[in-house]
Design a protein around this motif. Structure first.
Motif, PDB file in Angstrom:
ATOM      1  N   ILE A  32      22.659  42.788  73.290  1.00 28.10           N
ATOM      2  CA  ILE A  32      24.099  42.759  72.985  1.00 28.10           C
ATOM      3  C   ILE A  32      24.559  41.315  72.804  1.00 28.10           C
ATOM      4  O   ILE A  32      25.228  40.975  71.829  1.00 28.10           O
ATOM      5  CB  ILE A  32      24.913  43.428  74.109  1.00 28.10           C
ATOM      6  CG1 ILE A  32      24.627  44.931  74.172  1.00 28.10           C
ATOM      7  CG2 ILE A  32      26.417  43.194  73.924  1.00 28.10           C
ATOM      8  CD1 ILE A  32      25.208  45.623  75.391  1.00 28.10           C
ATOM      9  N   SER A  33      24.149  40.445  73.738  1.00 32.11           N
ATOM     10  CA  SER A  33      24.615  39.055  73.668  1.00 32.11           C
ATOM     11  C   SER A  33      24.035  38.363  72.440  1.00 32.11           C
ATOM     12  O   SER A  33      24.738  37.622  71.747  1.00 32.11           O
ATOM     13  CB  SER A  33      24.247  38.293  74.938  1.00 32.11           C
ATOM     14  OG  SER A  33      22.859  38.098  75.021  1.00 32.11           O
ATOM     15  N   LEU A  79      26.778  38.468  64.698  1.00 29.89           N
ATOM     16  CA  LEU A  79      28.161  38.813  64.376  1.00 29.89           C
ATOM     17  C   LEU A  79      29.098  37.611  64.434  1.00 29.89           C
ATOM     18  O   LEU A  79      29.941  37.429  63.553  1.00 29.89           O
ATOM     19  CB  LEU A  79      28.644  39.935  65.305  1.00 29.89           C
ATOM     20  CG  LEU A  79      28.002  41.292  65.043  1.00 29.89           C
ATOM     21  CD1 LEU A  79      28.468  42.329  66.045  1.00 29.89           C
ATOM     22  CD2 LEU A  79      28.315  41.779  63.628  1.00 29.89           C
ATOM     23  N   LYS A  80      28.956  36.790  65.465  1.00 31.16           N
ATOM     24  CA  LYS A  80      29.897  35.655  65.591  1.00 31.16           C
ATOM     25  C   LYS A  80      29.698  34.643  64.471  1.00 31.16           C
ATOM     26  O   LYS A  80      30.659  34.324  63.766  1.00 31.16           O
ATOM     27  CB  LYS A  80      29.751  35.011  66.972  1.00 31.16           C
ATOM     28  CG  LYS A  80      30.716  33.871  67.241  1.00 31.16           C
ATOM     29  CD  LYS A  80      30.654  33.477  68.724  1.00 31.16           C
ATOM     30  CE  LYS A  80      31.278  32.116  68.935  1.00 31.16           C
ATOM     31  NZ  LYS A  80      30.340  31.072  69.341  1.00 31.16           N
ATOM     32  N   THR A 125      23.087  39.815  69.646  1.00 32.05           N
ATOM     33  CA  THR A 125      23.722  40.385  68.453  1.00 32.05           C
ATOM     34  C   THR A 125      25.052  39.701  68.186  1.00 32.05           C
ATOM     35  O   THR A 125      25.385  39.377  67.046  1.00 32.05           O
ATOM     36  CB  THR A 125      23.938  41.896  68.631  1.00 32.05           C
ATOM     37  OG1 THR A 125      22.683  42.514  68.877  1.00 32.05           O
ATOM     38  CG2 THR A 125      24.564  42.517  67.395  1.00 32.05           C
ATOM     39  N   TRP A 126      25.801  39.427  69.260  1.00 32.67           N
ATOM     40  CA  TRP A 126      27.090  38.760  69.069  1.00 32.67           C
ATOM     41  C   TRP A 126      26.898  37.282  68.741  1.00 32.67           C
ATOM     42  O   TRP A 126      27.445  36.774  67.756  1.00 32.67           O
ATOM     43  CB  TRP A 126      27.971  38.917  70.309  1.00 32.67           C
ATOM     44  CG  TRP A 126      29.243  38.118  70.217  1.00 32.67           C
ATOM     45  CD1 TRP A 126      29.551  36.994  70.934  1.00 32.67           C
ATOM     46  CD2 TRP A 126      30.342  38.368  69.344  1.00 32.67           C
ATOM     47  NE1 TRP A 126      30.787  36.518  70.545  1.00 32.67           N
ATOM     48  CE2 TRP A 126      31.283  37.353  69.565  1.00 32.67           C
ATOM     49  CE3 TRP A 126      30.621  39.335  68.385  1.00 32.67           C
ATOM     50  CZ2 TRP A 126      32.489  37.283  68.875  1.00 32.67           C
ATOM     51  CZ3 TRP A 126      31.821  39.263  67.689  1.00 32.67           C
ATOM     52  CH2 TRP A 126      32.744  38.247  67.940  1.00 32.67           C
ATOM     53  N   THR A 127      26.114  36.576  69.544  1.00 36.36           N
ATOM     54  CA  THR A 127      26.059  35.116  69.411  1.00 36.36           C
ATOM     55  C   THR A 127      25.248  34.641  68.209  1.00 36.36           C
ATOM     56  O   THR A 127      25.516  33.572  67.672  1.00 36.36           O
ATOM     57  CB  THR A 127      25.484  34.455  70.684  1.00 36.36           C
ATOM     58  OG1 THR A 127      24.206  35.028  70.965  1.00 36.36           O
ATOM     59  CG2 THR A 127      26.392  34.657  71.883  1.00 36.36           C
ATOM     60  N   TRP A 186      32.343  37.052  62.255  1.00 36.75           N
ATOM     61  CA  TRP A 186      33.630  36.775  62.875  1.00 36.75           C
ATOM     62  C   TRP A 186      34.161  35.392  62.500  1.00 36.75           C
ATOM     63  O   TRP A 186      35.319  35.255  62.099  1.00 36.75           O
ATOM     64  CB  TRP A 186      33.515  36.917  64.399  1.00 36.75           C
ATOM     65  CG  TRP A 186      34.809  36.740  65.108  1.00 36.75           C
ATOM     66  CD1 TRP A 186      35.225  35.665  65.827  1.00 36.75           C
ATOM     67  CD2 TRP A 186      35.887  37.685  65.142  1.00 36.75           C
ATOM     68  NE1 TRP A 186      36.486  35.869  66.318  1.00 36.75           N
ATOM     69  CE2 TRP A 186      36.920  37.104  65.909  1.00 36.75           C
ATOM     70  CE3 TRP A 186      36.081  38.960  64.610  1.00 36.75           C
ATOM     71  CZ2 TRP A 186      38.126  37.756  66.156  1.00 36.75           C
ATOM     72  CZ3 TRP A 186      37.281  39.596  64.858  1.00 36.75           C
ATOM     73  CH2 TRP A 186      38.289  38.992  65.613  1.00 36.75           C
ATOM     74  N   ILE A 219      27.367  36.169  77.123  1.00 33.68           N
ATOM     75  CA  ILE A 219      28.434  35.924  76.144  1.00 33.68           C
ATOM     76  C   ILE A 219      29.456  34.944  76.723  1.00 33.68           C
ATOM     77  O   ILE A 219      29.942  34.037  76.034  1.00 33.68           O
ATOM     78  CB  ILE A 219      29.111  37.250  75.739  1.00 33.68           C
ATOM     79  CG1 ILE A 219      28.102  38.150  75.009  1.00 33.68           C
ATOM     80  CG2 ILE A 219      30.322  37.009  74.864  1.00 33.68           C
ATOM     81  CD1 ILE A 219      28.592  39.553  74.714  1.00 33.68           C
TER      82      ILE A 219
END
Lengths: 233, 270, 269
Positions: free
Chosen positions: A53-54, A61-62, A56-58, A66, C133
């Motif tokens: 999850i982290s 996606l980010k 995928t975001w960092t 984003w 995060i």
């Protein structure tokens, strides 16, 4: 209360103990499945999912969606969200078919990339396969060559070609391999495959053993000697 | 090769044309032969064994993304599921990629429906485990030890975790059928599994199991394509022996300036 | 005013973002109205278009000189299109999360057998995801320390240990496989043993007395091992690879042109 987390030495002792217990607990499955392994299995799955999850975001996606959309003003990236929502149509029976639109796009993209992947991967292989002269091999005129070098290079090249032919004949499915010549070629191909697979097996064992040595070194040196006994690292 | 050379365009279009022609011929009703593949003959035996022992079947479609190899693996597992459905038997299929979840669920639901028992399908038998390689392996190993499957089917892209999964299944006495285009893992599957599909047999599997004309035709087309490549290799070796790198130049990554240049070796810019 | 597809700023940016999202939802609604008879055609069309871009970019001739040397008119779009597929793929993570959370969440909520392990799993997701995060936005040492414990004390050693466990399984697999029952098993064993001996110093000492020159060097175990890898393994791998390559091409063609068959593809929509 959590000030100890900002102390590097304390954090190091904690994570080395955790790492050692995790290592020993995972190895317990070699005996049989037990509650310790099950606990660590679920812990591992949870940590791995959290890490995914982290990441995928960092990393995706980010920076790729984003920030270009909100920081760089590229508002059209907002269209990606409704497109991504197509995946979740599977949860609505009446509209579940719509998820196949995005899956179809992915299937098509994967298929479309295959042409370039085929050329990039297999063309060099064919090119290297044909560069095996059966007369006057270049090895015969290289420094260090002796009177048998040319002959052995030719024999090696013949063997190379024979193996390629026999293995490919083995993998023909559309005709019955009844003729003795074809049957023999196919059988030679199968035996050659076993030779090749044995070679892969043998060359991989050492690499796997080195990983085990690494874990043993951690347990013996980093955990037991340095952390438990307090010896100098 | 980032972009096609002229020979690459021709070769790929010819190969594609052969495959498509063979598919269309098969659809028109042409009779086709397919030689025996032992591992695939064992599927019914493996499913039957699981039914008799009352233990589930475990499948894995490997560590690939939603790509050609994984879809082929899913097609094979779906065929197994259709067979299992006839006996109202469970298949547990742990998944590694989140995007695979709905595709696998739909594929297996359709397979159970085709087998006449849509009621046996349970979404909880297709758990998403993890995107991380060894977390997935740990999860599958745990599932195998707890569920004690009688048969395992391992198809798709595998790496080092292949042996972890296969050996755990051996410990619980499962009959194992595996197939992967990852040639580095084939030796371990050969050592650990009862039947292994090697190389091209992996892509022949769905055609073999279903005998669907499109798939059979595709397989015939593949055989003709391989014969073409083999012929070019043999021709290439003969030409190189007599000093002409024609075939080697055709499979190179650059377009040469003239057609005649393909017959010559590149010598210092001449 | 500027163009339409140009970057915006401030309130105008958010208006465009919300507008694009609403338009996207409108497109989804319009798609949902597709009659049943046209659905498979629509899916086949999108599948074809998805592949057409990459196929065309590969096959289309490139410029040989100038600023676009080695590129064609589609090459500039490869990176953004690949970005789109990566981003869309990332959105799919929620599907896996839903599967995981629903199975384990239900186990915890209904206190099923071994629900404690499910609680550990769910807790671990949060314990890893949140600090990982959070540390991007808050550089406090406590967050970094907690993340380090989760990563270096949990995730990393579990990963490394599972990898290392393969060594034990290799030995057990080799023991079972090499109880020679067939010619093939014997060949596999012989080849593996020669390679293993040839890779270790102790094994190489067995034939170190053989001169490493001319014909006799062929009998040194490290040279024999190298010969097997380059002269037997290489052509066999090449032949397997070509078969796999043609198989991949055929499967890709079937997918791209929506010719694939099977329960999933034949299902009525």
């Amino acid at each position: 209360m959590f000030d100890f987390l900002s102390n590097d030495a304390t954090v190091r002792v904690i994570y080395i103990w955790c790492a050692a217990l995790c290592t020993l607990g995972i190895y317990s499955i070699l005996y049989k499945e037990n509650k310790v392994y099950r606990f660590l299995e679920h812990l591992f799955l949870g940590l791995a999912t959290g890490y995914t999850i982290s990441q995928t975001w960092t990393t995706i996606l980010k920076p790729q969606w984003w920030e270009p959309m909100t920081n760089d003003g590229q508002w059209w990236w907002a269209l990606a969200l409704p497109a991504g929502l197509l995946f979740y149509m599977v949860f609505f029976p009446r509209h579940a078919w719509m998820s196949r639109l995005i899956f179809g796009f992915f299937f098509g993209a994967a298929a479309g990339r295959t042409f370039q992947a085929f050329a990039a991967t297999y063309f060099p292989l064919v090119k290297s396969a044909v560069n095996i002269p059966l007369m006057n091999p270049p090895e015969a005129s290289m420094p260090g060559a002796y009177w048998l070098t040319g002959t052995s290079a030719i024999l090696n090249n013949l063997l190379f070609l024979a193996i390629v032919i026999s293995v490919m004949v083995y993998f023909f499915f559309s005709f019955e391999q009844r003729h003795p010549a074809i049957r023999m070629t196919s059988r030679f191909g199968r035996y050659t495959l076993m030779f090749a697979f044995g070679a892969i097996f043998g060359s991989t064992i050492m690499a796997r053993m080195s990983l085990l040595i690494g874990r043993m070194f951690f347990l013996i040196h980093d955990w037991f000697q340095v952390t438990v006994l307090g010896m100098k690292g | 090769m980032k972009h096609a050379t002229w020979p690459a365009r021709i070769i790929l279009l010819v190969l594609s044309g052969i495959i498509l022609y063979a598919i269309l011929s098969a659809r028109r009703g042409k009779k086709l032969y397919l030689r025996r593949i032992p591992g695939l003959n064992a599927i019914e035996e493996a499913v039957g064994r699981a039914v008799e022992m009352g233990r589930p079947i475990l499948g894995s479609i490997g560590l690939g993304d939603v790509d050609v190899i994984t879809l082929q693996a899913l097609a094979i597992i779906s065929s197994v599921a259709t067979t299992a459905a006839r006996f109202a038997h469970r298949i547990v299929l742990p998944l590694r990629n989140a995007a695979q979840v709905p595709i696998a669920e739909e594929a297996l639901r359709a397979a159970y429906t085709a087998g006449g028992r849509p009621d046996v399908f349970n979404e909880q038998d297709l758990p998403f485990l993890s995107g991380e390689q060894f977390a997935y392996a740990a999860g599958v190993a745990g599932i195998i030890q707890r569920e004690r499957p009688a048969a395992t089917f391992l198809f798709g892209t595998f790496y080092a975790e292949a042996l972890i999964i296969a050996e755990n299944a051996n410990q619980v006495g499962a009959i194992q059928i595996a197939g992967t285009p990852s040639t580095t893992q084939v030796p371990f599957f050969i050592a650990a599994c009862d039947y292994v599909l090697i190389g091209d047999e992996y892509y022949a599997a769905t055609a073999y199991i279903t005998r669907q004309p499109t798939l059979l035709g595709s397989l015939i087309g593949q055989d003709i394509g391989k014969m073409l490549l083999l012929g070019m290799i043999i021709l290439g070796v003969v030409l190189v022996t007599f000093g002409s790198p024609f075939i080697a130049n055709i499979f190179g990554d650059k377009d040469l300036e003239t057609f005649a240049a393909y017959f010559r070796a590149a010598t210092g810019g001449k | 005013m500027g163009g339409f597809f140009v970057p915006k700023q401030g309130a105008e940016l958010w208006a465009y973002i919300i507008g694009a999202f609403v338009v996207g939802l409108g497109i989804l609604y319009a798609l949902s109205l597709t009659p049943k008879s046209l659905r498979k055609t629509l899916i086949a069309g999108i599948t074809f278009l998805g592949g057409l871009f990459f196929a065309l970019e590969f096959f289309w001739p490139v410029d040989t000189a100038g600023p676009m040397a080695g590129k064609n008119f589609l090459t500039a779009y490869i990176k953004p299109v690949s970005s789109v597929t990566t981003i869309l793929g990332a959105f799919a993570l929620g599907l896996g999360l839903y599967s995981m959370v629903s199975i384990h969440g239900r186990a915890v909520a209904k206190r099923r057998e071994n629900w404690g392990f499910s609680a550990v799993l769910l807790g671990a997701i949060l314990a890893m995801a949140i600090p990982a995060i959070w540390k991007e936005y808050d550089k406090s040492p406590q967050i970094a320390g907690f993340y380090r414990i989760m990563y270096d004390g949990g995730f990393n050693p579990l990963n490394a240990t599972m990898f290392s466990i393969v060594a034990f399984y290799i030995v057990s697999a080799a023991y079972r496989a090499f109880r020679i029952r067939t010619v093939e098993a014997g060949i596999l064993l012989m080849s593996a043993v020669i390679i293993m001996i040839g890779q270790v110093t102790l094994g190489q000492l067995l034939t170190a007395w053989i001169p490493n020159e001319n014909f006799s060097s062929n009998f040194r175990v490290e040279n024999l091992s190298n010969w097997i890898l380059t002269r037997v393994n290489s052509p066999a791998q090449l032949a397997i690879s070509l078969g796999i390559g043609v198989g991949t091409l055929a499967t890709a063609l079937r997918l791209w042109l929506s010719l694939e068959r099977g329960a999933f593809f034949d299902e009525e929509l």
